[in-house]
Write a protein that holds these residues in place. Structure first.
Motif, PDB file in Angstrom:
ATOM      1  N   ASP A   2      34.093 -25.183  74.214  1.00  0.00           N
ATOM      2  CA  ASP A   2      33.877 -24.415  72.997  1.00  0.00           C
ATOM      3  C   ASP A   2      32.757 -25.111  72.215  1.00  0.00           C
ATOM      4  N   THR A   5      33.373 -26.089  68.500  1.00  0.00           N
ATOM      5  CA  THR A   5      34.352 -27.175  68.412  1.00  0.00           C
ATOM      6  C   THR A   5      33.723 -28.506  68.807  1.00  0.00           C
ATOM      7  N   ASN A   8      31.474 -29.779  66.035  1.00  0.00           N
ATOM      8  CA  ASN A   8      32.264 -30.318  64.931  1.00  0.00           C
ATOM      9  C   ASN A   8      32.867 -31.676  65.282  1.00  0.00           C
ATOM     10  N   VAL A   9      33.324 -31.812  66.525  1.00  0.00           N
ATOM     11  CA  VAL A   9      33.887 -33.096  66.961  1.00  0.00           C
ATOM     12  C   VAL A   9      32.802 -34.176  66.946  1.00  0.00           C
ATOM     13  N   LEU A  26      40.771 -34.923  62.663  1.00  0.00           N
ATOM     14  CA  LEU A  26      40.795 -33.575  63.233  1.00  0.00           C
ATOM     15  C   LEU A  26      42.165 -33.168  63.753  1.00  0.00           C
ATOM     16  N   ASN A  36      35.364 -33.630  74.394  1.00  0.00           N
ATOM     17  CA  ASN A  36      34.403 -32.736  73.743  1.00  0.00           C
ATOM     18  C   ASN A  36      33.020 -33.373  73.664  1.00  0.00           C
TER      19      ASN A  36
END
Length: 295
Positions: A2, A5, A8-9, A26, A36
């Motif tokens: 994703d 995602t 953001n990670v 998170l 990720n």
């Protein structure tokens, strides 16, 4: 993977300074955080983070990528906020800068109606004829009168066109005579609004021609209300927005001249920063301004 995602990670790992801290922030497992970031690096074919058992650091590629990722994620958040702003109840502090006379004559008596309509909005209305810097001074909206609004990176919405009139007190015209044509203004004591785009040269047009006339006088002032006071006192003549002297003209306290000529017109704009999305408190105030000035 994703993509959002993973971005953001990655951002959280960098901002929090470790995979473990990002995991706690998170609510993801350490393995999920690591997965990720690894998948993002595989997708980019570039290592973003150097990590050992004791510390981590951004690679050169990772540092460049991080700057862009922050910008992209912030833009996405702002885009979401645009839609939410249109659906939310208008609320919060609204800071507005506006010229003194245009506000006192054309707007201030309607402000309580606006605040009654939107009880969750508080208004900080700063009356000042100078041209404020909206972004640096933290204003949401400014009202500006101009013959030619400069390209300043702001969004501008025209509210009204302010018709101007040459006028003076009857006592002034009894003593000095009325100008029969624009060129006659050079022989008159012209009271000048010093902040105007056309303070030193007044322009006129009729069916046959256009003319710009340099004007002079003994009194320049940065307030249209002060210009009006000098007119009422019979000190000279001036070119002034008709709305500022409408009652004086109707009562005969002032008399118009050169009525077969059309003088300068000034547009009144609402301007606001283009870099911000229009939150609901700004949107409803813009609608209110249009309602008041355009009806």
């Amino acid at each position: 993977m994703d993509r959002i995602t993973a971005l953001n990670v990655f951002r959280t790992v960098v901002e929090r300074g470790s995979f473990a801290a990002a995991s706690r922030h998170l609510g993801l497992s350490p393995a999920a955080v690591s997965k990720n970031v690894s998948e993002l690096e595989t997708h980019l074919s570039a290592r973003l983070i150097n990590r050992t058992t004791r510390r981590m650091s951004l690679t050169e590629a990772g540092s460049l990528y991080f700057e862009r990722v922050v910008q992209i994620l912030d833009d996405l958040e702002e885009a979401d906020g645009t839609l939410q702003a249109g659906q939310s109840t208008p609320s919060g502090l609204l800071r507005v800068s506006a010229p003194v006379t245009a506000t006192l004559v054309g707007l201030s008596d309607a402000i309580p109606k606006f605040l009654d309509r939107y009880p969750d909005i508080s208004l900080d209305l700063n009356l000042d004829d100078r041209r404020v810097n909206l972004v640096e001074e933290g204003f949401d909206i400014a009202l500006r009168g101009s013959d030619n609004l400069e390209d300043s990176g702001l969004i501008a919405r025209q509210l009204t066109i302010m018709e101007h009139v040459v006028c003076a007190a009857p006592s002034y015209f009894d003593t000095h005579g009325q100008p029969a044509r624009p060129e006659d203004l050079s022989r008159h004591n012209c009271i000048q609004f010093s902040l105007s785009d056309h303070a030193a040269k007044w322009s006129f047009r009729n069916a046959n021609r256009s003319v710009s006339v340099p004007v002079n006088g003994r009194y320049k002032v940065s307030s249209s209300l002060a210009v009006r006071d000098a007119l009422r006192a019979g000190f000279g003549l001036s070119l002034i927005p008709r709305m500022y002297v409408a009652d004086d003209l109707a009562s005969g306290r002032l008399c118009a001249a050169l009525e077969d000529w059309t003088p300068n017109e000034t547009s009144l704009y609402a301007v606001y920063p283009s870099r911000r999305y229009v939150v609901s408190k700004v949107r409803v105030f813009l609608d209110f301004l249009v309602e008041e000035f355009c009806d």
